[in-house]
Each structure stands twice: as C-alpha cells, then as structure tokens.
Scaffold this motif. Structure first.
Motif, PDB file in Angstrom:
ATOM      1  N   VAL A  31      -9.318   8.029   0.022  1.00  0.00           N
ATOM      2  CA  VAL A  31      -7.947   7.641   0.799  1.00  0.00           C
ATOM      3  C   VAL A  31      -6.785   7.121  -0.220  1.00  0.00           C
ATOM      4  O   VAL A  31      -6.436   6.801  -1.138  1.00  0.00           O
ATOM      5  N   SER A  32      -5.683   7.398   0.189  1.00  0.00           N
ATOM      6  CA  SER A  32      -4.190   7.750  -0.079  1.00  0.00           C
ATOM      7  C   SER A  32      -3.779   5.992   0.076  1.00  0.00           C
ATOM      8  O   SER A  32      -3.882   5.565   1.357  1.00  0.00           O
ATOM      9  N   GLY A  33      -2.696   5.602  -0.741  1.00  0.00           N
ATOM     10  CA  GLY A  33      -2.008   4.376  -0.419  1.00  0.00           C
ATOM     11  C   GLY A  33      -1.534   4.327   1.618  1.00  0.00           C
ATOM     12  O   GLY A  33      -1.347   3.266   1.844  1.00  0.00           O
ATOM     13  N   HIS A  34      -0.241   5.789   1.234  1.00  0.00           N
ATOM     14  CA  HIS A  34      -0.493   5.983   2.527  1.00  0.00           C
ATOM     15  C   HIS A  34      -1.167   6.182   3.826  1.00  0.00           C
ATOM     16  O   HIS A  34      -0.980   5.611   5.345  1.00  0.00           O
ATOM     17  N   THR A  35      -2.364   6.189   3.645  1.00  0.00           N
ATOM     18  CA  THR A  35      -2.998   5.878   4.862  1.00  0.00           C
ATOM     19  C   THR A  35      -3.662   5.104   4.834  1.00  0.00           C
ATOM     20  O   THR A  35      -3.417   4.782   5.992  1.00  0.00           O
ATOM     21  N   LEU A  36      -3.800   4.677   4.391  1.00  0.00           N
ATOM     22  CA  LEU A  36      -4.235   3.331   4.037  1.00  0.00           C
ATOM     23  C   LEU A  36      -2.723   2.366   4.967  1.00  0.00           C
ATOM     24  O   LEU A  36      -3.098   0.986   5.776  1.00  0.00           O
ATOM     25  N   LYS A  37      -1.669   2.721   4.738  1.00  0.00           N
ATOM     26  CA  LYS A  37      -1.357   1.524   4.731  1.00  0.00           C
ATOM     27  C   LYS A  37      -1.031   1.296   6.562  1.00  0.00           C
ATOM     28  O   LYS A  37      -0.533   0.641   6.784  1.00  0.00           O
ATOM     29  N   LEU A  84       0.627  -1.422   0.165  1.00  0.00           N
ATOM     30  CA  LEU A  84      -0.116  -0.123   0.357  1.00  0.00           C
ATOM     31  C   LEU A  84       0.514   1.371   0.506  1.00  0.00           C
ATOM     32  O   LEU A  84       0.731   2.399  -1.151  1.00  0.00           O
ATOM     33  N   GLU A  85       1.745   1.030   0.926  1.00  0.00           N
ATOM     34  CA  GLU A  85       2.981   2.092   0.726  1.00  0.00           C
ATOM     35  C   GLU A  85       3.328   2.372  -0.552  1.00  0.00           C
ATOM     36  O   GLU A  85       3.908   3.304  -1.039  1.00  0.00           O
ATOM     37  N   ALA A  86       3.874   1.564  -1.751  1.00  0.00           N
ATOM     38  CA  ALA A  86       4.392   1.883  -2.770  1.00  0.00           C
ATOM     39  C   ALA A  86       4.184   2.207  -3.485  1.00  0.00           C
ATOM     40  O   ALA A  86       3.714   2.516  -5.050  1.00  0.00           O
ATOM     41  N   THR A  87       1.638   1.811  -3.329  1.00  0.00           N
ATOM     42  CA  THR A  87       1.052   1.950  -4.121  1.00  0.00           C
ATOM     43  C   THR A  87       0.279   3.556  -3.697  1.00  0.00           C
ATOM     44  O   THR A  87      -1.160   3.643  -4.048  1.00  0.00           O
ATOM     45  N   ASP A  88       0.697   4.586  -3.150  1.00  0.00           N
ATOM     46  CA  ASP A  88      -0.123   5.487  -2.388  1.00  0.00           C
ATOM     47  C   ASP A  88      -0.584   6.760  -3.968  1.00  0.00           C
ATOM     48  O   ASP A  88      -1.624   6.708  -3.272  1.00  0.00           O
ATOM     49  N   ASP A  89       0.336   6.744  -4.916  1.00  0.00           N
ATOM     50  CA  ASP A  89      -0.275   7.580  -5.800  1.00  0.00           C
ATOM     51  C   ASP A  89      -1.662   6.491  -6.043  1.00  0.00           C
ATOM     52  O   ASP A  89      -2.647   7.449  -7.035  1.00  0.00           O
ATOM     53  N   VAL A  90      -1.142   5.215  -6.223  1.00  0.00           N
ATOM     54  CA  VAL A  90      -1.606   4.718  -8.024  1.00  0.00           C
ATOM     55  C   VAL A  90      -3.408   4.475  -7.450  1.00  0.00           C
ATOM     56  O   VAL A  90      -4.498   4.751  -7.307  1.00  0.00           O
ATOM     57  N   ILE A  91      -3.562   3.995  -5.184  1.00  0.00           N
ATOM     58  CA  ILE A  91      -4.480   3.726  -4.406  1.00  0.00           C
ATOM     59  C   ILE A  91      -5.925   5.265  -5.023  1.00  0.00           C
ATOM     60  O   ILE A  91      -6.674   5.547  -5.050  1.00  0.00           O
TER      61      ILE A  91
END
Length: 288
Positions: A221-227, A206-213
């Motif tokens: 919501v962003s990938g980093h938040t979900l991370k 999820l951290e690596a796909t921050d922008d994609v998510i």
C-alpha cells in the motif's frame, strides 16, 4: 458590531493582498501527479488510489441523511444546518472528484479533486464561527467563504498559482484547533475537533511520504492510499461529535478545562495524610 465585522474582513483582505505581493507564486508541480502506486486491478488504473475514496462517499451520504432524517443531530440553528449540509455534500463529492482524478492524474482533473475539498474546508470555518463567535456572522459567512474556496481553485487553474488555495486549505488547519482550545464551545465533546485536526495532519504526512511508505510496506500500500483512508476519519470524528454532543450548560474553553483538571490532579497528588495528636498532663508521683 457591524462595523467591527467590516473592519475584520477589510483587515483580512489587506493581509491577503500584502501576502500576494511579497511572496512568489507557487506553480503546480507536474511531479505531483506521479504517485507511487500505479497498479491496475479489475481494469481500474491506479486502483487503490481510486477505491480508497469510497469511505468519503459513505460518510458524506450518512451525514446528509442524519442531518435531515428526524434531525438526528439536533441542529437547532438554521445556519448550522446549512453549514453541515455544505460540509457533507463536499465530503461525498470528494469521493467522486478524487476518483475521477486518480483514474488519469493531470491538472485538468485535479480541479475536480480539489474543488469539493475546498467546499468542505470553508463550510467548516463557517460552522466554527457560528458555534464559537456569533450565529448570524457565521451564517452570513457560509456563501462568501465557499465562494472564496472556489475562486482559489479558479485562480490556480488560470494563473498556475497555488497561494490562494494553500491559504484556503491550511488556514482552517491552524485556526480551528486554536479556536477549539481557546474559545468556549456551545456544545459538549469539543475534543473531537482536535481528533479531526490530528487526522488531517497525519493524512498530509502520509501524502508527503507516498513513495517511502510504498517501499516500507513492500509495495502493498502507498502513502497516498493511506492518506485517503486517514483523511476520511475527519468527517467520521465530526459525525461522532454531532451524534454525541449536547448543549454545554457552562461554557468554558478547553484550555480552561485542562487547567482545572491539571490543578485538581496536582492537588490530588500533593495531599498527604494528616494526623492529630492530643496530649494530657499526667501527674507525676514521687516515690517515698
């Protein structure tokens, strides 16, 4: 036994030195600080990345209370108590350090994000040594492992080289699942270790796909938040494990348990109904 321990540490140190010599340094990319979600809510910059750290504080404090309040986790070994204390202190501190970093991301603040994480990683390694290898060795290793994690952060900050920190972060991710599968446990409910490892692996994805998510969710919501939320499940799973587990009377590895279960499953599917027949001699009567 003591000589073997010394030899093991010397071999590990030698491997580390060789790795540092043959691999190039890994500087901290400044693009790392550019997260997808920059929104401000209630005057909090990067609000969701800041607020999503709150679960770490909750589970860290809950874990500390349960460690000491009536010994809810039934920790019988002093080394276990020290190790889990370090772990939950690190988890709770992640909430503070990561929130501080995300308010204004830069290298200086990133130190306080990574420092408590290394305490949690390294204390978990010591706990695993206590449970799976030797109580005394694991207890003695708590301070050296935690110090190694702290030194990796200091080394990165002064020399802009992430290699030691990468080892501290990723070696437990590989070693702990392998040890959980191959080494016989002291306690029941060992599969929670694998659930925790899986959560951490998902968090890194999820951290690596921050922008994609962030794009997929239409900027909800962003990938980093979900991370952050998924990574918080690591101490949650381990807390469930501590609450449920008991001493394992017949110590056998998860691998052996799985083999036995698979064998029983195959034998159960291959069983077929058998019938027995009895034959009697019937005297034939010739017609007259």
């Amino acid at each position: 036994m003591r000589k073997r321990t010394v030899y093991a540490w010397l071999v590990a140190l030698l491997c580390f030195l060789v790795l540092m010599i043959v691999t190039p340094s890994i500087p901290q990319s400044q693009e790392y600080h550019d997260f997808a979600d920059h929104r401000t809510f209630l005057g909090i910059p990067n609000a969701l990345n800041v607020i999503s750290n709150f679960p770490f504080l909750v589970i860290g404090l809950v874990g500390l209370v349960l460690c000491y309040h009536g010994n809810y986790f039934r920790l019988s070994l002093q080394g276990e108590l020290w190790g889990w204390t370090c772990f939950y202190v690190g988890v709770a501190a992640v909430a503070v350090g990561s929130s501080f970093y995300h308010l204004k991301p830069d290298d200086a603040r990133l130190v306080w994000d990574r420092l408590p994480m290394t305490v949690a990683f390294t204390s978990i390694m010591a706990i695993f040594i206590i449970e799976r290898i030797d109580e005394r060795k694991g207890t003695v290793s708590i301070i050296p492992l935690v110090l190694a994690g702290i030194i990796s952060i200091v080394y990165w900050r002064f020399f802009d080289d992430l290699r030691p920190y990468a080892l501290v972060q990723f070696v437990p991710c590989i070693v702990i699942p392998l040890m959980a599968i191959l080494l016989p446990p002291m306690y029941t409910h060992s599969t929670y270790w694998l659930w925790a490892a899986g959560s951490y692996l998902l968090a890194k994805v999820l951290e690596a796909t921050d922008d994609v998510i962030y794009e997929w969710t239409r900027h909800i919501v962003s990938g980093h938040t979900l991370k952050h939320l998924v990574a918080a499940m690591v101490p949650v799973f381990l807390t469930f494990m501590l609450a449920k587990r008991s001493v394992e009377p017949e110590r056998q590895s998860l691998l052996k348990t799985w083999r036995v279960s698979w064998t029983k499953f195959r034998e159960g599917n291959s069983n077929t109904e058998s019938y027995s027949y009895s034959y009697t001699n019937v005297q034939a009567v010739e017609p007259q």
